[in-house]
Design a protein around this motif. Structure first.
Motif, short mmCIF file in Angstrom:
data_model
loop_
_atom_site.label_atom_id
_atom_site.label_comp_id
_atom_site.label_asym_id
_atom_site.label_seq_id
_atom_site.Cartn_x
_atom_site.Cartn_y
_atom_site.Cartn_z
N TYR A 1 34.44 -6.30 74.64
CA TYR A 1 34.27 -7.76 74.72
C TYR A 1 35.30 -8.49 73.85
N GLU A 2 35.70 -7.88 72.74
CA GLU A 2 36.74 -8.49 71.90
C GLU A 2 38.08 -8.51 72.64
N GLU A 3 38.35 -7.44 73.39
CA GLU A 3 39.58 -7.40 74.20
C GLU A 3 39.52 -8.47 75.30
N LEU A 4 38.35 -8.61 75.93
CA LEU A 4 38.19 -9.62 76.97
C LEU A 4 38.38 -11.03 76.41
N LYS A 5 37.88 -11.24 75.19
CA LYS A 5 38.04 -12.55 74.56
C LYS A 5 39.51 -12.84 74.27
N GLN A 6 40.25 -11.83 73.82
CA GLN A 6 41.68 -12.00 73.57
C GLN A 6 42.42 -12.37 74.85
N ILE A 7 42.03 -11.73 75.96
CA ILE A 7 42.64 -12.05 77.25
C ILE A 7 42.32 -13.49 77.65
N ASP A 8 41.03 -13.87 77.49
CA ASP A 8 40.62 -15.24 77.81
C ASP A 8 41.38 -16.26 76.97
N ASP A 9 41.50 -15.97 75.66
CA ASP A 9 42.21 -16.88 74.76
C ASP A 9 43.68 -17.02 75.16
N ALA A 10 44.30 -15.90 75.52
CA ALA A 10 45.71 -15.91 75.93
C ALA A 10 45.89 -16.73 77.21
N MET A 11 44.97 -16.58 78.15
CA MET A 11 45.06 -17.33 79.41
C MET A 11 44.86 -18.82 79.17
N ASN A 12 43.93 -19.16 78.26
CA ASN A 12 43.70 -20.57 77.94
C ASN A 12 44.92 -21.19 77.27
N GLU A 13 45.57 -20.43 76.38
CA GLU A 13 46.79 -20.91 75.73
C GLU A 13 47.90 -21.14 76.75
N LYS A 14 47.98 -20.21 77.71
CA LYS A 14 49.01 -20.33 78.75
C LYS A 14 48.78 -21.59 79.59
N LYS A 15 47.52 -21.86 79.92
CA LYS A 15 47.19 -23.05 80.71
C LYS A 15 47.54 -24.32 79.94
N LYS A 16 47.20 -24.32 78.63
CA LYS A 16 47.53 -25.49 77.80
C LYS A 16 49.03 -25.73 77.78
N SER A 17 49.78 -24.63 77.62
CA SER A 17 51.24 -24.72 77.56
C SER A 17 51.81 -25.26 78.87
N GLU A 18 51.26 -24.76 80.00
CA GLU A 18 51.72 -25.22 81.31
C GLU A 18 51.40 -26.69 81.53
N ASN A 19 50.22 -27.12 81.07
CA ASN A 19 49.83 -28.52 81.21
C ASN A 19 50.74 -29.43 80.40
N LEU A 20 51.09 -28.98 79.18
CA LEU A 20 52.00 -29.76 78.34
C LEU A 20 53.38 -29.87 78.99
N THR A 21 53.85 -28.74 79.58
CA THR A 21 55.15 -28.73 80.25
C THR A 21 55.16 -29.68 81.45
N MET A 22 54.09 -29.63 82.24
CA MET A 22 53.97 -30.51 83.41
C MET A 22 53.92 -31.96 82.99
N GLY A 23 53.21 -32.23 81.88
CA GLY A 23 53.12 -33.59 81.37
C GLY A 23 54.47 -34.11 80.93
N GLY A 24 55.28 -33.23 80.32
CA GLY A 24 56.62 -33.62 79.88
C GLY A 24 57.53 -33.93 81.04
N LYS A 25 57.42 -33.15 82.13
CA LYS A 25 58.26 -33.37 83.31
C LYS A 25 57.94 -34.70 83.98
N LYS A 26 56.64 -35.06 84.00
CA LYS A 26 56.23 -36.31 84.64
C LYS A 26 56.82 -37.51 83.92
N LYS A 27 56.95 -37.38 82.58
CA LYS A 27 57.53 -38.48 81.80
C LYS A 27 59.01 -38.63 82.12
#
Length: 424
Positions: free
Chosen positions: A398-424
Motif C-alpha cells: 500500500y505504501e508503494e501504491l501511495k507513492q504511485i498515486d502521489d507521483a501521478m497527482n504531481e504529474k497532473k498538477k504539473s500538466e495543469n500548470l503547463t496548460m495554464g501557462g500556454k493559455k496565457k
C-alpha cells in the motif's frame, strides 16, 4: 439586362416568413447532433455493461470449474462433501487429508469462493472438529438451527454481513489450531471464543457507533452512548439463545450458562475499536510474564484474540483481502453521505472526497494491526510467518501504491500548470 441584387428579390414580408424556417432548420440540426451524441454515449454504456456481464459470467464459470475439479479428486469420490462437513460417528481416515478441511484451518482460506450454505456447513464442522459438540453434549440439530438463525440475523451490508461473521470465526478457528490454544485454554474458553466470533456483529445496521451517538438513534439512547452496537449484538445473540430450538447451551446448568454468557458478552464488547488502546495496553502489561493460571490474564488474551480476528482481513492473501477494503469503503461512504445530508460530523477516513484505498489502509496496518499482532507474537511466535509477515507485506504494497498515486497527482498538477501557462 439589369441584374437585381438578391436583397431586392426578397421582400420584407418574405424575410419574416423565412427567418423562423431557417431558425427551425438550425434547431433540428442541433437536436439531431445532440441525439446522435446521446445515442453514442448510450451505446458505449451498453457495451461496458455487456463487458461487465461477460466478466461476471466468466468468474461464475471459473468457480464452477474449480468446484468440479475439487469434486473430481479421489478424496471427494470417497467421501461426499456433506459427510466431510458433518463429522461421522466414527472417525474417517480420509478426513485429515481432505484439501477443503486442511484449507479451513489456515489464515489463507478464501471465503469469497463459497456460498452461504457452504459457509454454514464449515462453521458446523468447526464446532465438531474442536470437540465442542461432543464435550458439551450440543444437539447437532440444534447447532444447525442456531447457525441458520445466526445467518438470518446478519443484514446485507457491504461489509458487516454474514460473510464477515464467517471470516472472523474462521480466523479464530485458524488461531486456535495454529497456536494450539486447546492445550492452554479450557474447552469452555474455546467455546466462548468461537461463539463470540459467530455472534460479534449480529444485526449490524451498517452505521458505526459514532453515527449512532451523533444521530441519537434508538440504540444510542437505549445503551446511554456506551458501545451501542456491541451491546446490541450481545442482546440479539442471547435473544436467539432464548429460543429452545436454537439454544446450544441447553445442557448447561444455570451457573455454567452464566459463565458462558458473561464470557461471550465480555468478548463482543471488546470489539468496540474505541477501547482498542485500553485493551492492548492492558495486554502489553501482562504479556512478558503471562500466567495461564490467572483468570484475568486469560480473559485479556481472549479479548485481544477476538480483536485480532475481527480486523484480520489484511492477514489474508492480497486477492482475498483487497475486496474487503472495497466493501468497507462502500459502507463508510454510505455513512458519510448520510452524515452530510443530516448535517452531522464526518470523519475524514470515511469521506469519499478525501480517502483513497492506500491512505485508508497504511495507517491502520502500521499503527493498529502490526503492533497488536506483534504483541500476540510474543506469546505465539508461530504466527509470525502466517500472520505478521503478510501484514508487513501488505503495508509495503500500500505504501508503494501511495507513492504511485502521489507521483501521478504531481504529474497532473504539473500538466495543469503547463496548460495554464500556454493559455496565457
Amino acid at each position: 439586362m439589369q441584374i437585381l441584387s438578391f436583397s431586392l428579390l426578397i421582400s420584407p414580408l418574405s424575410f419574416s416568413h423565412l427567418c423562423p424556417s431557417v431558425h427551425r432548420a438550425f434547431k433540428i440540426n442541433e437536436l439531431k447532433t445532440e441525439v446522435t451524441n446521446r445515442l453514442a454515449m448510450l451505446e458505449k454504456r451498453v457495451e461496458l455493461e455487456g463487458m461487465k456481464v461477460v466478466e461476471i459470467e466468466k468468474c461464475r464459470n471459473d468457480i464452477k470449474k474449480l468446484r468440479e475439479e475439487m469434486l473430481a479428486q479421489p478424496i471427494f469420490h470417497t467421501v461426499p462433501l456433506s459427510t466431510l462437513l458433518s463429522p461421522p460417528c466414527t472417525p474417517s481416515p480420509c478426513l485429515p487429508c481432505c484439501p477443503l478441511l486442511e484449507a479451513l484451518r489456515l489464515p489463507t482460506f478464501d471465503a469469497w469462493q463459497w456460498e452461504p450454505n457452504e459457509m454454514l456447513s464449515c462453521l458446523e464442522h468447526m464446532y465438531h472438529d474442536l470437540g465442542l459438540v461432543k464435550d458439551f453434549s450440543i444437539n447437532p440439530i440444534t447447532l444447525k438451527r442456531w447457525l441458520l438463525c445466526i445467518h438470518d440475523n446478519y443484514r446485507n451490508n457491504p461489509f458487516h454481513n454474514f460473510r464477515h461473521c464467517f471470516c472472523v470465526t474462521q480466523m479464530m478457528y485458524s488461531m486456535i489450531c495454529l497456536c494450539s490454544l486447546q492445550e492452554k485454554f479450557t474447552q469452555v474458553d474455546v467455546l466462548i471464543l468461537m461463539t463470540a466470533a459467530v455472534c460479534h456483529d449480529l444485526d449490524h445496521p451498517g452505521f458505526n457507533n459514532t453515527y449512532q451517538i451523533n444521530a441519537r438513534t434508538e440504540l444510542a439512547v437505549r445503551y446511554n452512548d456506551i458501545s451501542p452496537l456491541e451491546n446490541h449484538h450481545c442482546a440479539v445473540a442471547f435473544q436467539i439463545f432464548s429460543q429452545p430450538d436454537c439454544n446450544i447451551f441447553s445442557s448447561f446448568d444455570p451457573e455454567a450458562f452464566k459463565q458462558i454468557r458473561q464470557g461471550t458478552i465480555t468478548l463482543i464488547l471488546a470489539t468496540d475499536m474505541a477501547r482498542h488502546g485500553e485493551i492492548l495496553d492492558s495486554f502489553k502489561q501482562k504479556v512478558d510474564n503471562f500466567d495461564y493460571t490467572d483468570e484475568e490474564h486469560i480473559t485479556c488474551l481472549k479479548m485481544v484474540l477476538i480483536k485480532c480476528c475481527d480486523i484480520s482481513n489484511e492477514v489474508r492473501p492480497m486477492e482475498v483481502a483487497e475486496p474487503w477494503v472495497d466493501c468497507l469503503l462502500e459502507e463508510y461512504f454510505m455513512q458519510s453521505d448520510r452524515e452530510k445530508t443530516e448535517g452531522l460530523p464526518v470523519a475524514p477516513f470515511m469521506d469519499r472526497e478525501k480517502v483513497t484505498k492506500p491512505t485508508a489502509q497504511i495507517g491502520f496496518i502500521k499503527f493498529v494491526l502490526i503492533p497488536m499482532f506483534e504483541t500476540v507474537m510474543k506469546l505465539f511466535p508461530q504466527i509470525e510467518e502466517a500472520m505478521v509477515q503478510p501484514l508487513r507485506e501488505s503495508r509495503d504494497r500500500y505504501e508503494e501504491l501511495k507513492q504511485i498515486d502521489d507521483a501521478m497527482n504531481e504529474k497532473k498538477k504539473s500538466e495543469n500548470l503547463t496548460m495554464g501557462g500556454k493559455k496565457k
